[in-house]
Write a protein that holds these residues in place. Structure first.
Motif, short mmCIF file in Angstrom:
data_model
loop_
_atom_site.label_atom_id
_atom_site.label_comp_id
_atom_site.label_asym_id
_atom_site.label_seq_id
_atom_site.Cartn_x
_atom_site.Cartn_y
_atom_site.Cartn_z
N ALA A 120 0.74 -1.06 0.00
CA ALA A 120 0.02 0.07 0.15
C ALA A 120 1.00 1.24 0.09
CB ALA A 120 -0.84 -0.27 1.11
N HIS A 121 1.92 1.25 0.69
CA HIS A 121 3.01 2.30 0.88
C HIS A 121 3.59 2.47 -0.62
CE1 HIS A 121 6.03 4.90 2.00
NE2 HIS A 121 7.04 4.15 1.33
N ARG A 122 3.85 1.65 -1.33
CA ARG A 122 4.64 1.85 -2.69
C ARG A 122 3.36 2.30 -3.48
NH1 ARG A 122 6.84 -3.13 -0.84
NH2 ARG A 122 5.33 -4.32 -1.87
N ARG A 123 2.12 1.93 -3.68
CA ARG A 123 1.03 2.38 -4.42
C ARG A 123 1.00 3.81 -4.12
NH1 ARG A 123 -2.47 -1.51 -6.52
NH2 ARG A 123 -3.23 -0.18 -7.68
N CYS A 124 0.92 4.15 -3.03
CA CYS A 124 0.71 5.49 -2.50
C CYS A 124 1.95 6.30 -3.03
CB CYS A 124 0.48 5.68 -1.11
SG CYS A 124 -1.28 5.26 -0.53
N MET A 125 3.01 5.96 -2.81
CA MET A 125 4.08 6.79 -3.23
C MET A 125 4.30 6.84 -4.73
SD MET A 125 6.12 7.42 -0.67
CE MET A 125 7.69 7.77 -1.08
N SER A 126 3.72 6.10 -5.67
CA SER A 126 3.68 6.37 -6.98
C SER A 126 2.59 7.24 -7.35
CB SER A 126 3.14 5.09 -7.82
OG SER A 126 4.17 4.20 -7.72
N LEU A 127 1.41 7.34 -6.66
CA LEU A 127 0.41 8.71 -6.62
C LEU A 127 0.96 9.96 -6.35
CD1 LEU A 127 -3.11 7.10 -5.33
CD2 LEU A 127 -2.12 7.65 -7.65
N ILE A 128 1.85 9.72 -5.17
CA ILE A 128 2.45 11.10 -4.73
C ILE A 128 3.52 11.81 -5.81
CG2 ILE A 128 4.17 12.06 -3.09
CD1 ILE A 128 2.93 9.96 -1.15
N ALA A 129 4.43 10.65 -6.43
CA ALA A 129 5.29 11.13 -7.51
C ALA A 129 4.35 11.71 -8.67
CB ALA A 129 6.13 9.85 -7.83
N GLU A 130 3.46 11.34 -9.11
CA GLU A 130 2.62 11.76 -10.25
C GLU A 130 1.73 12.99 -9.74
OE1 GLU A 130 -1.40 10.41 -12.75
OE2 GLU A 130 -0.36 8.97 -11.45
N TYR A 131 1.53 13.25 -8.55
CA TYR A 131 0.75 14.21 -8.01
C TYR A 131 1.77 15.51 -7.97
CZ TYR A 131 -2.17 17.26 -4.95
OH TYR A 131 -2.93 18.23 -4.29
#
Length: 295
Positions: free
Chosen positions: A226-237
């Protein structure tokens, strides 16, 4: 003389019957043709586009109640669907069943249409209500989709509101999650205090991802995923590279559905950018590497 009178009376009665005439106050001899037809029994089905004074997982006709949406209410019924095919046979669907997951997916899509966006990004919760077991056994096959406003991203208990939620996520909605000042007790997150993004803050909502089809136990044992999936969203955001430097730019906070919601089929995980070493004073949306530097 008496015999003639009796015969005359009988003849007169026969003539009246043959002519179709009936004396005032008497019957026509048919005891059923003047009764109104009995109504065909109808199955109770709750209304859609209706506001509700309480939130309940089971809806019963005997206690069913709606209120004007302009008055205080805890939920709004945005859709009433029906179980069909295999899902309509056998016992009432329960959490964990494929039938209830399908119903929840239908509720999710209808809620998005009503709101004008994904309810996961806002202080909203979606509940599914079913008929009682006795009503199901009597033939009821409906399910109802209820939207409610919540207090915060931490507390998803429905709160009283006035006004319909129709179109509530169109434009600059006050319901949408934005920036927060996380309150910690030691290293544990206590609660997220909503603040303006122009005020000093340590977290910002970045989006939602849908987890894969896994059990609740599997999800709770895979926090790293879950952390890795959220980090991907953070990078995109934030418009920064999703590489080995990303953990030195920001961390993540994530909010999964509750176990009950998960087992009903909700797999939307809310993700937030977390800055634990410096306060942010503006939104991190699209700031790039300079706006979210490696520290």
């Amino acid at each position: 003389m008496r015999r003639w009178f009796a015969a005359l009376a009988l003849a007169s009665a026969a003539a009246i019957a043959l002519s179709g005439c009936v004396r005032q106050g008497a019957t026509d001899g048919d005891l059923t043709d003047d009764w109104p037809a009995l109504r065909v029994p109808t199955m109770f089905v709750p209304a859609t586009d209706a506001c509700l004074p309480r939130v309940t997982a089971i809806v019963q006709a005997s206690t069913y109640e709606t209120v004007d949406c302009a008055r205080n209410h805890l939920a709004e019924a945005v859709h009433v669907g029906a179980f069909t095919g295999r899902a309509a046979n056998g016992p009432r669907p329960e959490p964990g069943s494929a039938a209830l997951r399908t119903a929840r997916a239908e509720c999710d899509q209808r809620a998005r249409l009503v709101l004008g966006g994904d309810w996961h990004v806002a202080r909203l919760t979606l509940n599914i209500a079913l008929p009682s077991v006795s009503a199901w056994n009597g033939g009821a096959r409906w399910f109802r989709c209820d939207l409610s406003e919540t207090d915060s991203i931490d507390n998803t208990r429905p709160v009283n509101r006035t006004g319909s939620l129709r179109g509530a996520l169109i434009g600059d909605s006050p319901l949408v999650h934005r920036c927060f000042d996380p309150k910690l007790i030691g290293n544990s997150l206590n609660y997220m205090a909503p603040v303006l993004c122009t005020e000093p803050h340590g977290a910002e909502f970045v989006g939602v991802y849908t987890e894969q089809d896994m059990t609740w136990e599997e999800f709770t044992n895979s926090a790293g995923q879950a952390h890795r999936r959220c980090m991907s969203l953070i990078a995109e955001y934030a418009d920064v590279p999703n590489n080995s430097d990303l953990p030195y730019r920001a961390g993540s906070i994530f909010y999964p559905p509750s176990q009950r919601e998960w087992e009903e089929g909700d797999r939307g995980v809310r993700c937030l950018l977390w800055s634990d070493d410096r306060k942010l004073t503006g939104s991190m949306r699209g700031v790039g590497p300079q706006g979210l530097p490696v520290t």
